[in-house]
Design an enzyme around this catalytic site. Structure first.
Site, PDB file in Angstrom:
ATOM      1  N   LYS A  47     -15.459   3.334   5.911  1.00  0.00           N
ATOM      2  CA  LYS A  47     -14.253   2.904   6.623  1.00  0.00           C
ATOM      3  C   LYS A  47     -14.196   3.569   7.991  1.00  0.00           C
ATOM      4  O   LYS A  47     -14.726   4.658   8.200  1.00  0.00           O
ATOM      5  CB  LYS A  47     -13.003   3.299   5.831  1.00  0.00           C
ATOM      6  CG  LYS A  47     -12.715   2.431   4.628  1.00  0.00           C
ATOM      7  CD  LYS A  47     -11.386   2.804   4.000  1.00  0.00           C
ATOM      8  CE  LYS A  47     -10.236   2.457   4.924  1.00  0.00           C
ATOM      9  NZ  LYS A  47      -8.923   2.756   4.306  1.00  0.00           N
TER      10      LYS A  47
ATOM     11  N   GLU B 116      -9.235   8.788   6.082  1.00  0.00           N
ATOM     12  CA  GLU B 116      -9.292   7.361   5.764  1.00  0.00           C
ATOM     13  C   GLU B 116     -10.314   7.022   4.678  1.00  0.00           C
ATOM     14  O   GLU B 116     -10.165   6.024   3.986  1.00  0.00           O
ATOM     15  CB  GLU B 116      -9.606   6.550   7.022  1.00  0.00           C
ATOM     16  CG  GLU B 116      -8.387   6.232   7.871  1.00  0.00           C
ATOM     17  CD  GLU B 116      -7.370   5.392   7.139  1.00  0.00           C
ATOM     18  OE1 GLU B 116      -7.729   4.366   6.547  1.00  0.00           O
ATOM     19  OE2 GLU B 116      -6.190   5.776   7.138  1.00  0.00           O
TER      20      GLU B 116
ATOM     21  N   GLU C 294       0.856  -1.194   0.000  1.00  0.00           N
ATOM     22  CA  GLU C 294       0.000   0.000   0.000  1.00  0.00           C
ATOM     23  C   GLU C 294       0.886   1.235   0.000  1.00  0.00           C
ATOM     24  O   GLU C 294       1.839   1.330   0.784  1.00  0.00           O
ATOM     25  CB  GLU C 294      -0.908   0.044   1.241  1.00  0.00           C
ATOM     26  CG  GLU C 294      -1.892  -1.094   1.363  1.00  0.00           C
ATOM     27  CD  GLU C 294      -2.697  -1.025   2.662  1.00  0.00           C
ATOM     28  OE1 GLU C 294      -2.854   0.080   3.208  1.00  0.00           O
ATOM     29  OE2 GLU C 294      -3.138  -2.094   3.130  1.00  0.00           O
TER      30      GLU C 294
ATOM     31  N   GLU D  15     -13.941   5.033   0.012  1.00  0.00           N
ATOM     32  CA  GLU D  15     -14.804   4.120   0.768  1.00  0.00           C
ATOM     33  C   GLU D  15     -15.423   4.888   1.930  1.00  0.00           C
ATOM     34  O   GLU D  15     -14.727   5.248   2.886  1.00  0.00           O
ATOM     35  CB  GLU D  15     -13.984   2.936   1.288  1.00  0.00           C
ATOM     36  CG  GLU D  15     -13.308   2.129   0.193  1.00  0.00           C
ATOM     37  CD  GLU D  15     -12.294   1.151   0.755  1.00  0.00           C
ATOM     38  OE1 GLU D  15     -12.711   0.081   1.244  1.00  0.00           O
ATOM     39  OE2 GLU D  15     -11.094   1.465   0.716  1.00  0.00           O
TER      40      GLU D  15
END
Length: 492
Positions: free
Chosen positions: A317, A325, A264, A314
């Site tokens: 999250k 995030e 990542e 997203e």
């Protein structure tokens, strides 16, 4: 040997502009209230040259869509499944049979790796997964071997970069964290014995987020930072310094040639003053240039596989690490391009195709509603409990809105999140009203969304969500060490 290493580096540098990677790798997280249909996501990846993807769980709809796509897959096992898999080889065998063998044999999914857990040794977990991660890794590898997949599918453990550090503050001082040193050596030896890679997640953005004195330019690849000289090596960005700290740790402990994957790396676009499209574009464009040029680090001139984090935003999250995030995507949740990126060979980032939306309408604060209404605070609190309001924070994309704008944004996020259900806007009483005029028209960078209508897609399957998704929750210790050197030597 040293001369040969630097000769190779020079060749990579001189030829770098003419080289283009065969493809890119990305993370595909599923923690979205309105996820894009998997077939559209796979088409999005292929249209943009992503030929490798990491999933944080074995979602059947995502894996089905990846069948015969030509995209190589790393499929993840959530941390909350590690205990069961560690306790029983039979449970590991069942997981492999259901989530690996089935999709390879029956649907043609090109699974190359199984990611056992995700950053299980973060200090914030308080050793919850410390004793079970290695047994789970061993059992999954044994299950892959029993299934006849041991040569083609490798088990690995994606780790946060805080598993190593440098007492000297320089990459040449790298070693594994003292509290898990013996465990890391066991894992590294096991990976080496099974010809599997070590997977590490590196986040320059988090270094900046965690330390207000971190030199901003050192986070990027485009040469704006004062260099750190460490013996024969020179470092102009934190990624190289961080990665080579790991390589030193491997060398120091007898594993100089172990393959490494960067699982990542990315930059968010919202939820913090430094999380914005301008900096995200700068970081990711620099990263793409490195990938296309095949340029590695001083200690390893050959570039490893690098999985960009992340493909899509997203909105459900956890925001425990920070509001950013939910905003790591190169694309918004609906596959819309956030900022331009040149991919090489004249290609540019392109949006998802075939996305269908709910009706073009928004729920906003009524023009005649009173800001002094005692129900306003409770209404906004309710809206932001059930919907994502992280863009409203200070320094975020909607942080400049006035009180009415804040209320309208919150009401609309709730309205869209519950699929524009009848009566949803009326939940806020006389404070809210439905409009067909885009309230974001004069809102600058603030985006008043309309959600995806999954029911209108030919493939209306909704991937289940889990707490397995990545995104980092810990400060990278080695980065702090490097920053100390920068501050002491260069006066930042």
């Amino acid at each position: 040997m040293v001369c040969l290493q630097y000769l190779l580096m020079a060749i990579f540098f001189l030829l770098g502009e003419n080289l283009v990677a065969d493809g890119f790798a990305c993370n595909w997280g599923l923690q979205a209230s309105h996820p894009l249909p998997p077939d559209i996501v796979v088409k999005l990846m292929k249209d943009n040259g992503f030929d490798k993807v990491k999933l944080f769980e074995a979602d059947p709809y995502a894996l089905e869509a990846l069948g015969k796509s030509g995209i190589q897959v790393m499929v993840g096992i959530p941390n909350d499944m590690l205990a069961g898999i560690a306790s029983s080889v039979r449970i590991a065998e069942q997981w492999v049979e259901k989530n690996v063998s089935h999709f390879i044999s029956n649907l043609g999914v090109d699974i190359r790796y199984v990611a056992v857990g995700n950053e299980p040794f973060l200090k914030t977990y308080n050793d919850k997964f410390t004793q079970i991660t290695f047994p789970a890794l061993q059992n999954i590898q044994a299950a892959l071997i029993k299934a006849g997949l041991g040569r083609d599918v490798k088990a690995t453990v994606p780790l946060n970069a805080d598993v190593y550090q440098s007492d000297s503050g320089a990459p040449s001082g790298g070693d594994f964290r003292p509290d898990i040193h013996a465990l890391m050596l066991s894992i590294v030896k096991f990976l080496s014995d099974n010809a599997a890679p070590l997977t590490i997640n590196i986040y320059p953005f988090l270094s900046l987020y965690a330390d207000s004195h971190f030199p901003l330019e050192f986070a990027f690849f485009d040469g704006g930072a004062a260099p750190i000289v460490d013996g024969p090596a020179t470092y102009t960005n934190v990624f190289d310094a961080n990665y080579d700290t790991l390589i030193t740790a491997l060398e120091r402990n007898g594993f100089p040639n172990l393959p490494v994957i960067v699982g990542e790396i990315g930059w968010p676009t919202d939820g913090d003053a430094n999380a914005n499209p301008r900096l995200a574009r700068r970081f990711n464009q620099g990263l793409i240039a490195r990938i296309n040029g095949g340029r590695g680090t001083p200690k390893r001139p050959a570039l490893p596989d690098i999985y960009m984090f992340s493909l899509l935003d997203e909105d459900i999250k956890s925001i425990d690490p920070g509001n950013f995030e939910r905003h790591w995507g190169v694309f918004y949740f609906d596959g819309v391009v956030k900022y331009p990126l040149a991919l090489g060979r004249g290609r540019n980032l392109t949006a998802a195709k075939g996305v269908r939306y709910l009706a073009r309408q928004w729920c906003v604060m009524a023009p005649d509603a009173d800001l002094a209404d005692p129900g306003l605070g409770a209404g906004m609190s309710t809206a932001c409990t059930y919907a994502d309001c992280t863009s409203l924070g200070a320094g975020s994309s909607c942080g400049q809105l006035d009180a009415r704008g804040n209320a309208s944004y919150a009401f609309n996020m709730y309205y869209q999140t519950v699929n524009q259900q009848k009566g949803a806007c009326e939940r806020f009483g006389k404070l809210s009203v439905i409009t067909r005029i885009d309230p974001g028209y004069h809102a600058g960078s603030c985006r008043y969304v309309i959600m995806i209508d999954s029911g209108k897609h030919e493939v209306a399957k909704k991937p289940r969500t889990s707490a397995a998704d990545g995104g980092v929750a810990g400060f990278v210790v080695v980065t702090a060490m490097v920053v100390v050197v920068v501050q002491l030597v260069f006066g930042f």
